[in-house]
Scaffold this motif. Structure first.
Motif, PDB file in Angstrom:
ATOM      1  N   HIS A 209      10.123  -6.379 -20.717  1.00 55.04           N
ATOM      2  CA  HIS A 209      11.037  -7.543 -20.769  1.00 55.04           C
ATOM      3  C   HIS A 209      11.625  -7.698 -22.165  1.00 55.04           C
ATOM      4  CE1 HIS A 209      12.853 -11.445 -20.099  1.00 55.04           C
ATOM      5  NE2 HIS A 209      12.339 -11.781 -21.268  1.00 55.04           N
ATOM      6  N   TRP A 210      10.760  -7.598 -23.175  1.00 53.37           N
ATOM      7  CA  TRP A 210      11.219  -7.908 -24.539  1.00 53.37           C
ATOM      8  C   TRP A 210      11.999  -6.770 -25.181  1.00 53.37           C
ATOM      9  CZ3 TRP A 210      11.792 -12.647 -25.200  1.00 53.37           C
ATOM     10  CH2 TRP A 210      10.864 -13.596 -24.765  1.00 53.37           C
ATOM     11  N   PHE A 211      11.756  -5.504 -24.785  1.00 53.71           N
ATOM     12  CA  PHE A 211      12.346  -4.379 -25.515  1.00 53.71           C
ATOM     13  C   PHE A 211      13.378  -3.598 -24.713  1.00 53.71           C
ATOM     14  CE2 PHE A 211       9.852  -4.453 -29.427  1.00 53.71           C
ATOM     15  CZ  PHE A 211       8.778  -5.233 -29.061  1.00 53.71           C
ATOM     16  N   GLU A 212      13.487  -3.900 -23.388  1.00 54.93           N
ATOM     17  CA  GLU A 212      14.529  -3.190 -22.602  1.00 54.93           C
ATOM     18  C   GLU A 212      15.884  -3.356 -23.284  1.00 54.93           C
ATOM     19  OE1 GLU A 212      15.109  -4.939 -18.775  1.00 54.93           O
ATOM     20  OE2 GLU A 212      16.600  -3.415 -18.154  1.00 54.93           O
ATOM     21  N   PRO A 213      16.581  -2.281 -23.590  1.00 57.75           N
ATOM     22  CA  PRO A 213      17.896  -2.424 -24.228  1.00 57.75           C
ATOM     23  C   PRO A 213      18.810  -3.293 -23.363  1.00 57.75           C
ATOM     24  CG  PRO A 213      17.137  -0.163 -24.380  1.00 57.75           C
ATOM     25  CD  PRO A 213      16.163  -0.866 -23.470  1.00 57.75           C
ATOM     26  N   ARG A 214      19.373  -4.342 -23.959  1.00 57.81           N
ATOM     27  CA  ARG A 214      20.300  -5.238 -23.256  1.00 57.81           C
ATOM     28  C   ARG A 214      21.534  -5.400 -24.133  1.00 57.81           C
ATOM     29  NH1 ARG A 214      17.144  -9.081 -19.639  1.00 57.81           N
ATOM     30  NH2 ARG A 214      15.002  -8.271 -19.812  1.00 57.81           N
ATOM     31  N   GLU A 215      22.688  -5.070 -23.583  1.00 57.36           N
ATOM     32  CA  GLU A 215      23.920  -5.122 -24.373  1.00 57.36           C
ATOM     33  C   GLU A 215      24.108  -6.506 -24.988  1.00 57.36           C
ATOM     34  OE1 GLU A 215      27.365  -3.982 -22.198  1.00 57.36           O
ATOM     35  OE2 GLU A 215      28.624  -3.783 -23.989  1.00 57.36           O
ATOM     36  N   ASN A 216      24.432  -6.519 -26.269  1.00 57.66           N
ATOM     37  CA  ASN A 216      24.664  -7.775 -27.015  1.00 57.66           C
ATOM     38  C   ASN A 216      23.435  -8.665 -27.123  1.00 57.66           C
ATOM     39  OD1 ASN A 216      27.365  -7.211 -27.521  1.00 57.66           O
ATOM     40  ND2 ASN A 216      27.939  -7.944 -25.473  1.00 57.66           N
ATOM     41  N   VAL A 217      22.247  -8.106 -26.835  1.00 54.44           N
ATOM     42  CA  VAL A 217      21.024  -8.924 -26.966  1.00 54.44           C
ATOM     43  C   VAL A 217      19.938  -8.158 -27.727  1.00 54.44           C
ATOM     44  CG1 VAL A 217      19.151 -10.071 -25.703  1.00 54.44           C
ATOM     45  CG2 VAL A 217      21.504 -10.276 -24.883  1.00 54.44           C
ATOM     46  N   MET A 218      19.534  -6.999 -27.169  1.00 50.75           N
ATOM     47  CA  MET A 218      18.362  -6.283 -27.698  1.00 50.75           C
ATOM     48  C   MET A 218      18.713  -4.810 -27.870  1.00 50.75           C
ATOM     49  SD  MET A 218      15.301  -5.457 -28.626  1.00 50.75           S
ATOM     50  CE  MET A 218      14.844  -7.129 -28.949  1.00 50.75           C
ATOM     51  N   THR A 219      18.396  -4.259 -29.059  1.00 55.57           N
ATOM     52  CA  THR A 219      18.554  -2.819 -29.310  1.00 55.57           C
ATOM     53  C   THR A 219      17.182  -2.271 -29.651  1.00 55.57           C
ATOM     54  OG1 THR A 219      20.807  -3.073 -30.133  1.00 55.57           O
ATOM     55  CG2 THR A 219      19.625  -1.085 -30.805  1.00 55.57           C
TER      56      THR A 219
END
Ligand SMILES: CCCCCCCCCCCCCC(=O)SCCNC(=O)CCNC(=O)[C@H](O)C(C)(C)COP(=O)(O)OP(=O)(O)OC[C@H]1O[C@@H](n2cnc3c(N)ncnc32)[C@H](O)[C@@H]1OP(=O)(O)O
Ligand SMILES: CNCCCN(C)c1ncc(F)c(N2CC(C(=O)NCc3cnc4ccccn34)C2)n1
Length: 401
Positions: free
Chosen positions: A278-288
């Motif tokens: 949940h915390w580290f899945e790459p999410r565009e404009n959120v998490m790298t």
């Protein structure tokens, strides 16, 4: 950041400035200047001690649950924070957490929608207050404590200093207690009773020209803009050529690697594989999040940062400051310096203007070599209903968004 003696002095000075905390002096937290020896809960209550009905609110207002699965309610929360959340001391910047960021931050595994608490004006339904809790297992010294992380406390600018914050805090406390959870962790730029650690922000310019134009940085004497641009130029190639975006198949080994790495800090979360994804899945404009794997496809190195832009208040040319905030990083086959050098390269490629780090973990090992500059913002770490001796910032292994 200064060593503990200096921090105790700073806290004693702060406690002279606000000798009485009408609300916080009623709460299970140590006094500001307390020098605590043991670690453990401060008060012991049971479910029988917990009020079953919500706290009273002034007549004009009502409690609501913000359903972050509803686009319109998520938009209401975004707007409240975009217009009323944390600003720097000179009111030049205000955090601009995006709707997708807020949904991510508020819906980790095992979250409760009852813990996304809003206050609306009964008549107009305008959202004027918010506070949130999410579940987290945080180890303090040698004990893993089932607690919550409190975040996004916000009261509309027009309703400030009416003691609404203590009401929001008591209500979230009540709802968390109803789930048989009695401790919390939180961070704040303000000094309250009583910090577990006092940390400092460091900034690495990626777009010095814009940072100077918006007043985030200043051009040092004898420096020209072209020299600044050259000085902050990032590497052309990754030091770790095989670093790539995290994928679901990496989770098992990445979770084990991170939990092992965090065991050396005095305050740090523990992650299940599900929480990790949940915390580290790459999410565009959120998490790298990038990883390096060995020949058995086991993760050996991780870098990650989150995207937290700020509105630039009153600048005609630039509306938004694009900031990357360092999250969790582990270096085992490379050095932390080379790993963060790669993070800077990727952040620059993603067009961030600045990369921000706290002086927690072993971050003070790379600040100088990677051209970080110390910021003027302190971030205090706190625990609720849990006393523990003051920690040096480098003993903290926990990041709150
Ligand atoms: C077991 C489960 C437990 C769960 C709860 C654990 C505790 C969680 C605690 C919350 C963790 C939040 C983590 C984050 O989100 S930190 C980010 C906080 N948000 C902002 O800074 C956004 C902009 N500011 C505002 O929206 C308002 O100024 C806020 C809402 C912050 C205060 O509203 P207002 O300015 O209108 O004041 P008041 O008249 O209502 O109330 C004054 C009282 O409030 C105390 N105050 C001021 N700022 C904070 C603060 N950041 N944490 C805790 N307490 C704070 C202050 O010392 C005073 O108490 P006392 O000094 O008289 O005693
Ligand atoms: C409750 N969750 C704690 C984390 C919230 N976070 C990220 C935060 N809390 C207090 C801070 F002091 C802070 N700082 C980052 C540093 C920085 O970037 N300072 C210049 C700047 C640019 N934009 C803003 C917006 C608000 C405040 C300072 N700003 C200082 N970060």
């Amino acid at each position: 950041m200064a060593d503990n003696k200096q921090i105790v002095e700073l806290l004693k000075k702060a406690s002279k400035e606000t000798p009485t905390h009408a609300f916080w002096d009623t709460q299970p937290v140590p006094k500001i200047a307390d020098e605590v020896e043991q670690s453990g809960p401060i008060e012991f209550k049971t479910l029988d001690d917990v009020r079953k009905d919500p706290l009273g609110l002034p007549g004009l207002f009502e409690w609501v649950e913000i359903d972050v699965n509803s686009q319109t309610e998520l938009q209401d929360l975004y707007t409240l924070l975009n217009e009323n959340y944390v600003e720097d001391d000179d009111n030049m910047f205000r955090f601009d957490y995006s709707p997708s960021f807020l949904k991510w931050a508020l819906q980790p595994p095992h979250y409760y929608k009852e813990w996304h608490i809003g206050v609306r004006v009964k008549e107009t339904k305008k959202l004027v207050g918010f506070i949130s809790a999410i579940p987290a297992d945080v180890r303090v010294e040698d004990k893993v404590v089932k607690m919550v992380e409190i975040n996004f406390l916000c009261v509309h600018k027009k309703l400030r200093e009416k003691r609404l914050a203590p009401v929001l805090i008591k209500e979230i406390t009540r709802r968390v207690n109803l789930k048989d959870i009695w401790q919390a962790s939180y961070t704040a730029g303000v000094v309250l009773p009583r910090p577990v650690a006092v940390c400092r922000y460091w900034h690495r310019s990626l777009n010095p020209k814009k940072l100077i134009e918006v007043g985030f940085s200043s051009l040092p004497p004898k420096m020209t803009m072209s020299l600044m641009i050259k000085y902050y130029r990032v590497a052309e190639q990754l030091k770790n050529a095989t670093m790539r975006k995290l994928e679901k198949k990496d989770c098992e080994s990445a979770t084990a690697l991170l939990n092992q790495y965090l065991s050396k800090y005095r305050v740090a979360p523990t992650f299940t594989t599900e929480e990790f994804w949940h915390w580290f899945e790459p999410r565009e404009n959120v998490m790298t999040c990038y990883v390096k794997v060995d020949s058995d496809n086991k993760v050996t190195d991780i870098f990650s940062y989150y995207n937290l832009p700020s509105s630039i208040i009153g600048n005609q040319k630039h509306k938004t400051l694009k900031a990357a905030f360092s999250f969790y990083n582990v270096a085992t086959t490379t050095t932390i310096k080379e790993l963060i050098d790669d993070a800077l390269l990727v952040a620059k490629k993603e067009e961030f203007d600045v990369y921000n780090c706290l002086d927690i973990f072993e971050n003070d090992k790379f600040f100088k070599d990677l051209k970080f500059a110390v910021g003027d913002g302190n971030l205090q770490y706190y625990l609720y209903n849990y006393s523990t001796p003051l920690k040096h910032s480098s003993e903290i292994g926990l990041v709150l968004l």
